[in-house]
Design an enzyme around this catalytic site. Structure first.
Site, PDB file in Angstrom:
ATOM      1  N   HIS A   7      58.808  49.326  23.790  1.00 53.50           N
ATOM      2  CA  HIS A   7      58.442  48.183  24.631  1.00 53.50           C
ATOM      3  C   HIS A   7      57.460  47.299  23.886  1.00 53.50           C
ATOM      4  O   HIS A   7      56.639  47.791  23.108  1.00 53.50           O
ATOM      5  CB  HIS A   7      57.824  48.654  25.962  1.00 53.50           C
ATOM      6  CG  HIS A   7      57.758  47.560  26.964  1.00 53.50           C
ATOM      7  ND1 HIS A   7      56.661  46.741  27.096  1.00 53.50           N
ATOM      8  CD2 HIS A   7      58.683  47.113  27.853  1.00 53.50           C
ATOM      9  CE1 HIS A   7      56.912  45.839  28.033  1.00 53.50           C
ATOM     10  NE2 HIS A   7      58.132  46.042  28.511  1.00 53.50           N
ATOM     11  N   GLU A  46      64.730  50.325  31.290  1.00 54.79           N
ATOM     12  CA  GLU A  46      66.180  50.204  31.224  1.00 54.79           C
ATOM     13  C   GLU A  46      66.861  51.553  30.998  1.00 54.79           C
ATOM     14  O   GLU A  46      68.041  51.693  31.265  1.00 54.79           O
ATOM     15  CB  GLU A  46      66.560  49.198  30.147  1.00 54.79           C
ATOM     16  CG  GLU A  46      65.775  47.899  30.350  1.00 54.79           C
ATOM     17  CD  GLU A  46      66.567  46.650  30.144  1.00 54.79           C
ATOM     18  OE1 GLU A  46      67.468  46.676  29.311  1.00 54.79           O
ATOM     19  OE2 GLU A  46      66.264  45.653  30.815  1.00 54.79           O
TER      20      GLU A  46
HETATM   21  C1  LIG Z   1      61.697  46.343  23.414  1.00 56.35           C
HETATM   22  C2  LIG Z   1      61.552  46.001  21.933  1.00 56.35           C
HETATM   23  C3  LIG Z   1      62.351  44.692  21.652  1.00 56.35           C
HETATM   24  C4  LIG Z   1      60.065  45.801  21.612  1.00 56.35           C
HETATM   25  O1  LIG Z   1      59.976  45.526  20.283  1.00 56.35           O
HETATM   26  P1  LIG Z   1      58.613  45.169  19.512  1.00 56.35           P
HETATM   27  O2  LIG Z   1      57.437  45.530  20.315  1.00 56.35           O
HETATM   28  O3  LIG Z   1      58.704  43.760  19.081  1.00 56.35           O
HETATM   29  O4  LIG Z   1      58.673  46.182  18.322  1.00 56.35           O
HETATM   30  P2  LIG Z   1      58.988  45.834  16.847  1.00 56.35           P
HETATM   31  O5  LIG Z   1      60.251  45.042  16.773  1.00 56.35           O
HETATM   32  O6  LIG Z   1      57.753  45.216  16.258  1.00 56.35           O
HETATM   33  O7  LIG Z   1      59.219  47.267  16.218  1.00 56.35           O
HETATM   34  C5  LIG Z   1      58.180  48.088  15.714  1.00 56.35           C
HETATM   35  C6  LIG Z   1      58.769  49.319  15.046  1.00 56.35           C
HETATM   36  O8  LIG Z   1      59.336  50.174  16.033  1.00 56.35           O
HETATM   37  C7  LIG Z   1      60.724  50.355  15.795  1.00 56.35           C
HETATM   38  N1  LIG Z   1      61.411  50.359  17.084  1.00 56.35           N
HETATM   39  C8  LIG Z   1      61.107  49.614  18.159  1.00 56.35           C
HETATM   40  N2  LIG Z   1      61.950  49.920  19.166  1.00 56.35           N
HETATM   41  C9  LIG Z   1      62.786  50.869  18.682  1.00 56.35           C
HETATM   42  C10 LIG Z   1      63.855  51.574  19.251  1.00 56.35           C
HETATM   43  N3  LIG Z   1      64.241  51.347  20.507  1.00 56.35           N
HETATM   44  N4  LIG Z   1      64.506  52.466  18.513  1.00 56.35           N
HETATM   45  C11 LIG Z   1      64.116  52.703  17.235  1.00 56.35           C
HETATM   46  N5  LIG Z   1      63.088  52.068  16.644  1.00 56.35           N
HETATM   47  C12 LIG Z   1      62.450  51.154  17.368  1.00 56.35           C
HETATM   48  C13 LIG Z   1      61.138  49.170  14.942  1.00 56.35           C
HETATM   49  O9  LIG Z   1      62.281  49.445  14.188  1.00 56.35           O
HETATM   50  C14 LIG Z   1      59.913  49.015  14.085  1.00 56.35           C
HETATM   51  O10 LIG Z   1      59.907  50.021  13.119  1.00 56.35           O
HETATM   52  P3  LIG Z   1      59.419  49.734  11.614  1.00 56.35           P
HETATM   53  O11 LIG Z   1      57.985  49.280  11.754  1.00 56.35           O
HETATM   54  O12 LIG Z   1      59.596  51.046  10.932  1.00 56.35           O
HETATM   55  O13 LIG Z   1      60.309  48.644  11.119  1.00 56.35           O
HETATM   56  C15 LIG Z   1      62.104  47.156  21.071  1.00 56.35           C
HETATM   57  O14 LIG Z   1      61.386  48.337  21.311  1.00 56.35           O
HETATM   58  C16 LIG Z   1      63.604  47.367  21.255  1.00 56.35           C
HETATM   59  O15 LIG Z   1      64.405  46.677  20.632  1.00 56.35           O
HETATM   60  N6  LIG Z   1      64.002  48.361  22.133  1.00 56.35           N
HETATM   61  C17 LIG Z   1      65.397  48.613  22.383  1.00 56.35           C
HETATM   62  C18 LIG Z   1      65.954  47.587  23.373  1.00 56.35           C
HETATM   63  C19 LIG Z   1      65.453  47.829  24.787  1.00 56.35           C
HETATM   64  O16 LIG Z   1      65.408  48.950  25.278  1.00 56.35           O
HETATM   65  N7  LIG Z   1      65.095  46.724  25.447  1.00 56.35           N
HETATM   66  C20 LIG Z   1      64.577  46.756  26.814  1.00 56.35           C
HETATM   67  C21 LIG Z   1      63.098  46.485  26.850  1.00 56.35           C
HETATM   68  S1  LIG Z   1      62.449  46.666  28.473  1.00 56.35           S
END
Ligand SMILES: CC(C)(COP(=O)(O)OP(=O)(O)OC[C@H]1O[C@@H](n2cnc3c(N)ncnc32)[C@H](O)[C@@H]1OP(=O)(O)O)[C@@H](O)C(=O)NCCC(=O)NCCS
Length: 379
Positions: free
Chosen positions: A265, A318
């Protein structure tokens, strides 16, 4: 006016408005609507109570709740003038979410929703109630028409959540399912300054009508990074199949550079309180899918903790939302639209607040192209 050029990417951590609607405390795993814990509201109150709280700033007493329910129930009906459009949209729009956006845009125009700038609060409140009430009817009608089924007229005697299930499935839902969906909707109405909420406020800040604000917010929500994960999370459960396969499935996916849907998240660095609450409801409803989800959650979190030790990655709303909606008889194509109809409540509450605060949201961008002015080449 001074311009701050060094903004964090994605405006992360930057407060860009004052709000009394609610907030998210990512480090504590806590979020609230007004001054109440959202999770506690979902445990103890009804969807209509939470809706009223967001619009009016206080919880209704018994009499006020009944009056509110009497006032909003007739607002669910889709006007005859847009029925032909419903048919056309059901035939041509691949996703019910884009269909909802299209129909609400037309409805706001047909009903001459006025510019929020200069409009009475009472009129804006009426538009907010109307958009929220009719959204569920539009989603259910589009869903049924796209399957060649006759739409079901709303039943004024039913509360919002039970009526939604009735309009989708054509039969009264059992009480446990109606309550489970109601709790999910309550947990989803608002969640800080996420992308669609910000969008609703930017559009309202221009003085545009509330229909425009909700339609724009629906556009923001339609992106896969915002509203698209519940059906994908359920697909992951299918792909995992049995709990023992979860660790290797996660390792392979992460090695391919993929993200595990339903985990992580942008704000929470601990448990997402919404997934915690939904897990409880999913377990109460029971069934093999619920048992699988609970075991898979634990194993995915353990594996992600090994693979990404610097980043807490836990189940988000989700992960369990898809399981819960499936248990209640909603098909995957309705998962994101169901989330969206709940969020209309929050978008409208935020739009009401924004409309009271005259002033356009107009940030700056940092120009990084070639230094101007360059001589314009002759044609
Ligand atoms: C929700 C989300 C977009 C938040 O992303 P964010 O806070 O911007 O996190 P970042 O994109 O900066 O990612 C940070 C690190 O965590 C990892 N990461 C984040 N979510 C991940 C996931 N669901 N699975 C695997 N790795 C994940 C990224 O690959 C990154 O790793 P790295 O530093 O080794 O490259 C992200 O967690 C995600 O894509 N989740 C899956 C989609 C989802 O469930 N969406 C619903 C949200 S309510």
């Amino acid at each position: 006016m001074t311009t701050t050029l060094d903004v964090p990417k994605g405006l992360k951590g930057l407060a860009v408005a004052d709000t009394e609607v609610g907030d998210v405390r990512g480090d504590e795993g806590f979020y609230h609507y007004r001054q109440y814990s959202a999770v506690e509201l979902a445990e103890k109150r009804t969807f209509e109570d939470v809706w009223y709280l967001l619009l009016e700033g206080e919880l209704p007493d018994e009499e006020r709740r009944r009056q509110f329910m009497r006032e909003v129930a007739p607002l669910r009906t889709v006007p005859r003038a847009i029925e032909p459009l419903l048919d056309e949209v059901a035939r041509t729009c691949l996703s019910p979410l884009s269909g909802l956006r299209t129909v609400l845009s037309h409805l706001a125009a047909v009903e001459a929703m006025p510019a929020s700038h200069g409009a009475d609060r009472s009129r804006l409140l009426a538009d907010a109630r109307r958009l929220t009430s009719v959204a569920a009817t539009v989603v259910a009608a589009l869903h049924r028409r796209s399957r060649g089924l006759e739409p079901i007229a709303p039943d004024d005697a039913l509360p919002y959540a039970a009526n939604y299930l009735f309009m989708v499935n054509g039969q009264r839902a059992d009480e446990r399912h109606a309550r489970a969906i109601e709790q999910y909707l309550m947990l989803a109405v608002d969640h800080g300054f996420n992308a669609s909420t910000f969008t609703a406020r930017v559009v309202t800040s221009t003085g545009a009508d509330f229909g425009a604000a909700v339609v724009a917010a629906l556009g923001a929500l339609s992106g896969p990074l915002h509203g698209g994960a519940p059906s994908l999370a359920l697909e992951s459960l299918d792909a995992i199949g049995t709990p023992d396969r979860a660790p290797s499935w996660v390792r392979d996916a992460v090695a391919r550079g993929e993200r595990i849907m339903g985990f992580g998240h942008a704000v929470y660095r601990t448990k997402d309180p919404r997934s915690e609450a939904l897990r409880g409801t999913v377990e109460e409803l029971g069934g093999p899918r619920a048992e699988l989800a609970v075991q898979v959650e634990r194993l995915v979190e353990q594996t992600l903790a090994e693979l990404k030790p610097d980043r807490p990655l836990q189940a988000n709303i989700e992960f369990y939302a898809g399981v819960l909606m499936e248990q209640c008889g909603l098909p995957p194509e309705l998962f994101t639209p169901t989330f969206a109809i709940a969020r209309v409540v929050g978008w409208c509450a935020q739009a009401l607040e924004q409309a009271a605060d005259v002033g356009i949201i107009r940030p700056s961008a940092r120009y990084i192209g070639p230094p101007p002015p360059q001589p314009v080449p002759a044609a």
